[in-house]
Structure formats: C-alpha cells, structure tokens
Design a protein around this motif. Structure first.
Motif, mmCIF file in Angstrom:
data_model
loop_
_atom_site.group_PDB
_atom_site.id
_atom_site.type_symbol
_atom_site.label_atom_id
_atom_site.label_comp_id
_atom_site.label_asym_id
_atom_site.label_seq_id
_atom_site.Cartn_x
_atom_site.Cartn_y
_atom_site.Cartn_z
ATOM 1 N N ALA A 1 7.743 1.329 14.745
ATOM 2 C CA ALA A 1 8.786 0.590 14.034
ATOM 3 C C ALA A 1 9.810 1.591 13.513
ATOM 4 O O ALA A 1 9.527 2.791 13.390
ATOM 5 C CB ALA A 1 8.199 -0.216 12.881
ATOM 6 N N ASP A 2 11.001 1.113 13.192
ATOM 7 C CA ASP A 2 12.007 2.000 12.600
ATOM 8 C C ASP A 2 11.471 2.631 11.322
ATOM 9 O O ASP A 2 11.605 3.838 11.103
ATOM 10 C CB ASP A 2 13.289 1.216 12.303
ATOM 11 N N LEU A 3 10.869 1.803 10.493
ATOM 12 C CA LEU A 3 10.238 2.280 9.258
ATOM 13 C C LEU A 3 8.832 1.714 9.181
ATOM 14 O O LEU A 3 8.620 0.526 9.438
ATOM 15 C CB LEU A 3 11.009 1.807 8.024
ATOM 16 N N THR A 4 7.872 2.556 8.844
ATOM 17 C CA THR A 4 6.507 2.106 8.607
ATOM 18 C C THR A 4 6.080 2.582 7.224
ATOM 19 O O THR A 4 6.215 3.767 6.897
ATOM 20 C CB THR A 4 5.540 2.641 9.673
ATOM 21 N N LEU A 5 5.601 1.662 6.418
ATOM 22 C CA LEU A 5 5.095 1.960 5.084
ATOM 23 C C LEU A 5 3.594 1.721 5.085
ATOM 24 O O LEU A 5 3.127 0.650 5.494
ATOM 25 C CB LEU A 5 5.771 1.065 4.044
ATOM 26 N N VAL A 6 2.838 2.717 4.645
ATOM 27 C CA VAL A 6 1.379 2.630 4.647
ATOM 28 C C VAL A 6 0.869 2.780 3.220
ATOM 29 O O VAL A 6 1.127 3.801 2.559
ATOM 30 C CB VAL A 6 0.756 3.717 5.548
ATOM 31 N N ALA A 7 0.153 1.770 2.739
ATOM 32 C CA ALA A 7 -0.404 1.820 1.392
ATOM 33 C C ALA A 7 -1.545 2.833 1.326
ATOM 34 O O ALA A 7 -2.375 2.913 2.234
ATOM 35 C CB ALA A 7 -0.907 0.437 0.987
#
Length: 377
Positions: free
Chosen positions: A337-343
């Motif tokens: 993805a363009d941006l991936t956020l992982v908790a």
C-alpha cells in the motif's frame, strides 16, 4: 513482537479461534448466493454468532463470534443449503470466479471443481483464479493459478509470478489447471503443507511442455468501484464487514455474487439500493483503506485499528491507499500500500510503499503524528 502464522484458513467445519469467538468461513459454490442461502447465512450469523459477517479477499464469507456450543447447530442449519463441506472431506479448494462471469465461465468453474477431486493435496492458502472476462480484473488478488484471456480472446493458463501464460481451450482448461497444480507439487513448491506459486517461480522454476508460458494476457482493468454494471449493482462495505440484518435486506433484492474487493454484486439490479451500512459512492475514501479486525476481535491485534482507520479516513489524500494492520501479518492486504500503519505495544509503525511485515520507515507514532504526514490533508 512475534506473530503466530496459522498456515491454513478457517472453514465451516474447522473454524479458527479469535478474540471474539470462532471464525467460521463459508465457501459458496462459484462465489454465488441464492436469496435463500443469503437469508440463512444472515439468520445463522445472528442466532449462532455475534451478527457480524466478513467479506475476505477470497470472495467468500466469514461468520464471527460463533460460540463453541452453537457451532454444531450452525453446521446443521447451513448444510442442507450446500454451504458446508461434507463431513470427512479434504479441505475445500480456494477458487475465485470473477463476479462478472457469464454462463461459459461458470461452466468452466464447475468443471474445475470436478477435476480437482483427483488433484494432489495443496497448501491451505493455494488458490485458483478464474478471471476470463474480456480482460483480467483480479490481477491484484492473491492466487496461484490463473485462467485469463489473451488480447484476441483466447484462454490463457498462467502461473502467478510469470508474465506469460499457456494457451488452452475451454475443454482443456480444467484439467490443465490441475496439471499445473501437480507440477507445482512435483517441482517442490510445497514444504510442510505450505507454499505459494509465486515463491516457486521466484526460485527459477518454470513449467514446460503444454504448460510452458508463451503468450501475454490482455492488459488488466482497474479494480471495480461501487456502481451499476452489466450484471447488476456493486455495493461496498466499510472494511469488508456487514451485519447479518444487512445481508438479509440485500437477499430481498436478488441473488448475490461475492467479490474479492469487499463488495457484493446484486444480480439484475439496475439501481444502487438504499440500504443502511452500504458504501455506494465510488469516491468514498474508505474504499482505499484496508483494516483488519484488530484488537479486541483478533488475539494478535495490538490496537483498535478500525477505529484509527475510521478516524483517518476523512483526511486521507485522494488516490492514496492506506493499510492499517493490527500486527505484522497484514491479513487485510497482502500486497503493498502507499502507506501501511502497524499497531505495536509502543505505538504505530509506518511503512511507505510496502507491506505490514516490511521494515518500518518510522516507529512508535501517535495518531496525531500520523495526521502530520503529507498523505493526510
């Protein structure tokens, strides 16, 4: 933090434990539901689960929150409708049929199901993609063996990871797909019950003879958006989840086709329905956001990622894709993805143009830190 990789997908008879109960996956034949089947699934979700239904990228359904003491009753309710694999049978095959299929395409899918009865055991996640409309439309959907078309309309059998495919006739295609699966196993693609075609191809393997890749498929089409198409009306759902009562309402409108894009296609409908809980605006930013169940619904989730995704949605820049994952497995989107956020326990890690398991560009961000990124307005 390490994450547990299960190596298999849940099924109806072999559900998977999660933070909100058992996850029961249903694989309707050819990814289609009659109104009666849809109504029965809606009732089962409410009677035996927590009422929530997921639409995974496999073009099937998952009932969430099923309790161990109600699982047998759920199986008994859905088995007469052909929605549960026979007791004692091998794991169901993963077959995705384009939701824009015609009668010939569905006939090919039925023939493949029959041919696979004698195919070798394959990894649980191994999948077949029947994408033989005028041009491929499921190129970004996970699969291992693909049936597509060439620019001049011929059928092509392509192993994922190869740019070219082997020409086949409609009569040859089902057995040729099985032959390619057998080649995958014989070439060493499966180890301890796991393996994917793209991994084998990346190691330099390539099928020979009648399966040898020689022809290019037609250029792929863009991922579809909600709207009216030739086959009916496509409607989306926030993060691919809907309530059982929503499915029951849609069942009153016609047969349903499951898609790998978190949408349902209502056959024959010539206008978008006015039903609560649907995404019908193709400009809705939530269509570009992928978020898994996260905590507390998933045992491995490190945060309530859907709440974060919902909060970020209005601020997401146009044409930007965002993946918000509860852990490094990245179940909601296996592709970049363009941006991936992982908790994480320390905050949220940021990955740019990558997957959830890739090295982060920045670590331990707060929600307000995320809003300062240039991809948010």
């Amino acid at each position: 933090m390490s994450v547990r990789v299960y190596g298999r997908c849940p099924s109806a008879r072999q559900p998977m434990a999660s933070g909100d109960g058992l996850v029961v996956r249903l694989r309707p034949p050819n990814n289609r539901l009659t109104p009666d089947q849809a109504r029965a699934i809606a009732a089962a979700a409410q009677d035996y689960g927590n009422g929530l239904i997921d639409l995974p990228a496999r073009a099937n359904l998952q009932l969430r929150g099923v309790r161990a003491q109600t699982h047998a009753a759920l199986i008994a309710a859905l088995s007469p409708l052909g929605l549960v694999e026979p007791e004692g049978s091998r794991a169901p095959r993963n077959i995705i049929v384009t939701p824009f299929a015609d009668a010939q395409t569905y006939a090919l899918a039925d023939a493949l199901q029959r041919a696979l009865r004698t195919a070798p055991d394959l990894p649980h996640k191994f999948g077949f993609v029947i994408d033989c409309g005028p041009a491929p439309v499921m190129g970004d959907i996970s699969g291992d063996i693909r049936l597509e078309r060439s620019p001049d309309g011929r059928l092509l059998l392509r192993a994922t990871g190869l740019a070219l495919g082997a020409p086949v006739t409609k009569e040859q295609a089902p057995q040729a797909m099985c032959d390619l699966a057998r080649w995958f196993v014989d070439a060493g693609g499966m180890h301890e019950g796991r393996g994917r075609m793209a991994q084998l191809i990346a190691q330099g393997a390539c099928p020979k003879g009648a399966l040898a890749p020689t022809d290019s498929p037609a250029p792929g089409l863009a991922r579809p958006l909600p709207g009216v198409v030739a086959q009916g009306a496509l409607v989306g759902f926030e993060f691919g989840q809907l309530q059982g009562e929503t499915l029951a309402q849609l069942a009153t409108l016609g047969p349903l086709r499951l898609t790998p894009w978190r949408m349902l296609l209502i056959e024959g409908l010539r206008a978008l329905p006015d039903v609560p809980g649907l995404i019908t605006d193709p400009r809705d930013p939530r269509l570009r956001i992928f978020a898994c169940t996260g905590a507390p619904g998933c045992l491995q989730g490190q945060g309530d990622v859907r709440a974060l995704a919902r909060w970020l949605a209005p601020e997401l820049a146009p044409d930007t894709t965002l993946h918000v994952s509860g852990c490094a497995k990245g179940c909601a989107l296996p592709t970049p993805a363009d941006l991936t956020l992982v908790a994480t326990p320390e905050g949220v890690d940021l990955i740019v143009n990558g997957r959830a398991g890739d090295p982060p560009f920045r670590r331990a961000l707060s929600p307000m830190d995320i809003l300062q990124l240039p991809e948010f307005s």
